[in-house]
Design an enzyme around this catalytic site. Structure first.
Site, short mmCIF file in Angstrom:
data_model
loop_
_atom_site.label_atom_id
_atom_site.label_comp_id
_atom_site.label_asym_id
_atom_site.label_seq_id
_atom_site.Cartn_x
_atom_site.Cartn_y
_atom_site.Cartn_z
CG ASP A 124 -1.91 1.09 1.30
OD1 ASP A 124 -1.82 1.98 0.45
OD2 ASP A 124 -2.78 1.06 2.19
CG ASP A 137 -3.34 3.56 -3.04
OD1 ASP A 137 -4.37 3.02 -3.49
OD2 ASP A 137 -3.30 4.07 -1.90
CD GLU A 138 -5.06 -0.33 -0.52
OE1 GLU A 138 -5.49 -1.48 -0.31
OE2 GLU A 138 -5.54 0.69 -0.01
MG LIG Z 1 -2.47 3.98 0.17
#
Ligand SMILES: [Mg+2]
Lengths: 396, 83
Positions: A8, A104-105
Site C-alpha cells: 500500500d 495504490d494497493e
Molecule cells: Mg495507500
C-alpha cells in the site's frame, strides 16, 4: 501455506506531488479535487496535514478551517497512474500473481519464492524509496485478508507480518470495521449484537453471523479466523491461469554462467513448487534476462512433454540462457515462467523415463513438504549453497 | 538542496529501444559530450525532486546525473543560494 503480500503506497497522491516538489514535505499539504470550487474535497494529504486533523474525503473548506495554512494542490491523474504502473512493474518482477486493489494497493502471491515474504517486503520498500521516491507499507501473511490488514497496521514504510501464531494477538483486538468489506452499516449491525472487534467476529458462532448478516456474515467469520482461501488474481483475469513465473533482481550483477545457473535453479524451484501447489504442469519454458543497461530479452522453448519438475525446468532454462545470452553485459535480473499449462492429475506419461520421473516427483514433493513444515530454508539445493559470492539480495 | 534544470539532449536509440544520451545542451548555448555512461537505473532525485530513468554520466571528468522523466530530461543543479 501460502505467502501473500499486500503493498500500500502511503498517502499516494500527496506523496507523488512531494516527489516533484520536495519543499511540500515541510508544509501541511493536500491534493484536492478542483480547489477552484469551494466544494472540492480532499483526495489525499501529507503527514503534516494529517497531524492538523485534515481528513481524506472532507470538503476543502472544512480542511482549511482546521488547517488555515494548508497548501492545496490540484490532482494530476496521469502522473499518479504512471507511478502506480511503475510500482506494479516492480511487484511483477517477483511474481506474475499481482492483483491491483485501487491505484495504490496490490496483493502478490510469492508462495515458494526463494527470498521469503518478509525479505521481499523489505525489498519492495527499499525499491519504492530509491526508484520512485515513495514509501510503501507491506503486510505479509498467509491469506489476502490478513495481508491487507497488516499493510494498514504500521505506516509509513513498514512491514507487518501476521502468522498463524500471532494473528489472535495482532488481528483480533482490531475494531470490526478494519476488516475488508465491513462498512458502516455492517459495523452497526454487528455492534447491535455486541460484536465490536475482529476477535468478536471470529469467536461468534458461524451460525449466528449467518443469521445476522446472511452469506456475507459467514464470509466475515471466515476472514476473521484466517481461513480465507481466495487466490491472488492475475492481471485482467479471474479465470484460468495462463502461466506461472517468478523473477528476481540480484544484489550484485551476475557475471557468469555459474551465477546465472544458481539463480535459475532457485527460480525453477519456486516455479515448480507453485505449479504443483496448483495441480499444474506446463510445456513451455520461458526465460527473461535483463542486463545492467536494463535491456530485456525473453526466449522460450517448447518441451516434448509437460513438466512441473524443478530439475527439468532449470535444465531447459539454462540451455535457453546459454544459447541466447552472449554476455555483452552483466545480468541484473532473471525470470523463469512456465506456460501452456495442463492439469497435473490424470496425466499418464508413458515416456521411457516415466519411472525415473516419478521418483523425482516424489523427491521434489518431499522437499516441498519439508519446506512447508519447517520453512523454506530447511532444505536448500547444494548448488545454491556453494560459490562464496552471495547473489541474492539480503535485506538490510 | 538543488533544483531541476530541464535540458535539451541528443540521444541514440538502438534497435532494441535502448536509449543512450550523447550530448547535453546547456541553456547558455554551450554543449557537453557524454564521455561515458556509468550507470542506468530508475530512481527518484533526492536532491532536486522528480523521478525517472537516471543516467549517471561522466562529462568532462565530472559525474552528472541526468534524468529522463516521461520524455523530458533534467539535470540536478545546485541552488544559487547554496553556492
Ligand atoms: Mg495507500
Amino acid at each position: 501455506m501460502r505467502t501473500i503480500l499486500h503493498s500500500d503506497l502511503n498517502n499516494f497522491y500527496a506523496s507523488v506531488e512531494c516527489v516533484y516538489e520536495p519543499s511540500l514535505r515541510a508544509v501541511p499539504m493536500a491534493v484536492c479535487g478542483d480547489p477552484a470550487v469551494r466544494h472540492g474535497i480532499v483526495l489525499a494529504k501529507n503527514m503534516l496535514a494529517k497531524r492538523a486533523g485534515v481528513q481524506t474525503g472532507e470538503a476543502v473548506w472544512q480542511a482549511v478551517r482546521k488547517c488555515p495554512n494548508l497548501k492545496i494542490i490540484p490532482p494530476d491523474y496521469p502522473k499518479y497512474l504512471r507511478f502506480a504502473r511503475m510500482m506494479k512493474a516492480i511487484c511483477a518482477e517477483y511474481t506474475d500473481a499481482v492483483e491491483s486493489f485501487g491505484l495504490d494497493e496490490c496483493w502478490m502471491d510469492v508462495t515458494g519464492h526463494e527470498r521469503g515474504g518478509e525479505a521481499i517486503a523489505g525489498e519492495l520498500r527499499r525499491r519504492a524509496r530509491e526508484e520512485l521516491g515513495l514509501t510503501v507499507s507491506v503486510g505479509v501473511s498467509y491469506n489476502k485478508i490478513f495481508a491487507k490488514l497488516g499493510s494498514d497496521m504500521k505506516k509509513p514504510d513498514a512491514t507487518t507480518v501476521i502468522t498463524p501464531e500471532n494473528y489472535r494477538d495482532r488481528v483480533w483486538p482490531l475494531p470490526a470495521g478494519d476488516l475488508l468489506y465491513v462498512g458502516p452499516s455492517t459495523r452497526r449491525r454487528l455492534a447491535a449484537r455486541n460484536i465490536r472487534t475482529i476477535g468478536d467476529i471470529a469467536r461468534s458462532p458461524r451460525e449466528l453471523l449467518r443469521t445476522a448478516l446472511g452469506k456475507s456474515g459467514e464470509m466475515l467469520w471466515v476472514f476473521a479466523n484466517g481461513l480465507d482461501q481466495s487466490p491472488v488474481l492475475r492481471e485482467g483475469e479471474g479465470e484460468a491461469i495462463k502461466s506461472v513465473g517468478n523473477s528476481t533482481t540480484t544484489a550484485r550483477d551476475i557475471v557468469d554462467d555459474a551465477g546465472a545457473h544458481r539463480v535459475l535453479m532457485a527460480l525453477a524451484d519456486s516455479v515448480a513448487e507453485r505449479l504443483r501447489a496448483q495441480g499444474l504442469q506446463g510445456r513451455t519454458v520461458c526465460v527473461s534476462v535483463r542486463d545492467c543497461a536494463l535491456y530485456t530479452t525473453s526466449v522460450r522453448h517448447r518441451l516434448d512433454h509437460a513438466t512441473a519438475l524443478a530439475s527439468e525446468i532449470c535444465t531447459c532454462a539454462m540451455a535457453l540462457f546459454r544459447a541466447h545470452y552472449r554476455w555483452e553485459r552483466p545480468v541484473r535480473s532473471l525470470g523463469v515462467s512456465v506456460s501452456a499449462l495442463e492439469s497435473l492429475e490424470g496425466d499418464v506419461q508413458l515416456s521411457l523415463f516415466a519411472d525415473a520421473r516419478d521418483r523425482r516427483y516424489d523427491l521434489e514433493n518431499a522437499v516441498g513438504d519439508i519446506r512447508r513444515r519447517f520453512g523454506h530454508d530447511a532444505l536448500r539445493r547444494a548448488s545454491l549453497l556453494g560459490g562464496g559470492e552471495i547473489h541474492f539480495l539480503k535485506e538490510n | 538542496m538543488a533544483h531541476r534544470v530541464y535540458v535539451r539532449v541528443q540521444v541514440d536509440v538502438d534497435e532494441s529501444g535502448k536509449t543512450r544520451p550523447l550530448r547535453i545542451f546547456w541553456e547558455d548555448g554551450r554543449s557537453f559530450a557524454v564521455d561515458r555512461l556509468l550507470d542506468v537505473r530508475r530512481a527518484a532525485s533526492t536532491k532536486a525532486g522528480g523521478q525517472g530513468m537516471r543516467y549517471t554520466c561522466r562529462v568532462r571528468g565530472r559525474e552528472i546525473r541526468l534524468f529522463e522523466d516521461d520524455g523530458r530530461w533534467f539535470v540536478e543543479a545546485r541552488d544559487a543560494a547554496a553556492e
